[in-house]
Design a protein around this motif. Structure first.
Motif, mmCIF file in Angstrom:
data_model
loop_
_atom_site.group_PDB
_atom_site.id
_atom_site.type_symbol
_atom_site.label_atom_id
_atom_site.label_comp_id
_atom_site.label_asym_id
_atom_site.label_seq_id
_atom_site.Cartn_x
_atom_site.Cartn_y
_atom_site.Cartn_z
ATOM 1 N N GLN A 131 73.517 91.227 93.913
ATOM 2 C CA GLN A 131 73.915 92.520 93.373
ATOM 3 C C GLN A 131 72.698 93.436 93.308
ATOM 4 O OE1 GLN A 131 75.107 92.554 89.235
ATOM 5 N NE2 GLN A 131 76.603 94.147 89.659
ATOM 6 N N SER A 169 73.195 99.582 91.993
ATOM 7 C CA SER A 169 74.645 99.743 92.143
ATOM 8 C C SER A 169 75.273 100.292 90.869
ATOM 9 C CB SER A 169 75.300 98.401 92.491
ATOM 10 O OG SER A 169 75.278 97.539 91.376
ATOM 11 N N ALA A 170 76.381 100.987 91.036
ATOM 12 C CA ALA A 170 77.095 101.570 89.895
ATOM 13 C C ALA A 170 77.566 100.481 88.930
ATOM 14 C CB ALA A 170 78.279 102.396 90.386
ATOM 15 N N ALA A 171 78.031 99.354 89.447
ATOM 16 C CA ALA A 171 78.523 98.271 88.587
ATOM 17 C C ALA A 171 77.406 97.705 87.717
ATOM 18 C CB ALA A 171 79.140 97.172 89.441
ATOM 19 N N PHE A 172 76.240 97.494 88.301
ATOM 20 C CA PHE A 172 75.122 96.952 87.525
ATOM 21 C C PHE A 172 74.657 97.963 86.485
ATOM 22 C CE2 PHE A 172 70.671 95.894 86.713
ATOM 23 C CZ PHE A 172 70.785 94.555 86.388
ATOM 24 N N GLN A 200 76.394 100.296 85.091
ATOM 25 C CA GLN A 200 77.415 100.379 84.043
ATOM 26 C C GLN A 200 77.262 99.207 83.069
ATOM 27 O OE1 GLN A 200 81.416 100.314 85.518
ATOM 28 N NE2 GLN A 200 82.301 100.804 83.537
ATOM 29 N N ARG A 201 76.976 98.033 83.592
ATOM 30 C CA ARG A 201 76.774 96.849 82.746
ATOM 31 C C ARG A 201 75.564 97.049 81.833
ATOM 32 N NH1 ARG A 201 74.876 91.346 85.259
ATOM 33 N NH2 ARG A 201 74.594 90.187 83.369
#
Length: 72
Positions: free
Chosen positions: A22, A26-29, A31-32
């Motif tokens: 990952q 990245s947007a997901a990381f 956001q986390r």
């Protein structure tokens, strides 16, 4: 002790793995990470101060056998 190491395509296909890492950009990381900054549980000594423990939030890494390496 590491006795030997080989890189990617120098291995026969039945010994190769696909590795996915990952990206921290990245947007997901992100956001986390952002959601972790606002935790309110009593476990967190200094909740909502914007600091997080980097040991808890590592990017995910997944290594899976290639299609030719799957156990059938």
């Amino acid at each position: 002790m590491i006795n030997s190491a080989h890189i990617g395509d120098t291995l026969t296909t039945n010994k190769q793995y696909t590795v996915k890492v990952q990206m921290v950009e990245s947007a997901a990381f992100q956001q986390r990470i952002d959601s972790s900054k606002n935790r309110t549980h009593e476990f967190y000594t200094y909740p909502r101060n914007g600091n997080i423990d980097v040991c808890y939030y590592q990017p995910s890494v997944n290594a899976t056998p290639t299609a030719n390496n799957l156990i059938k």
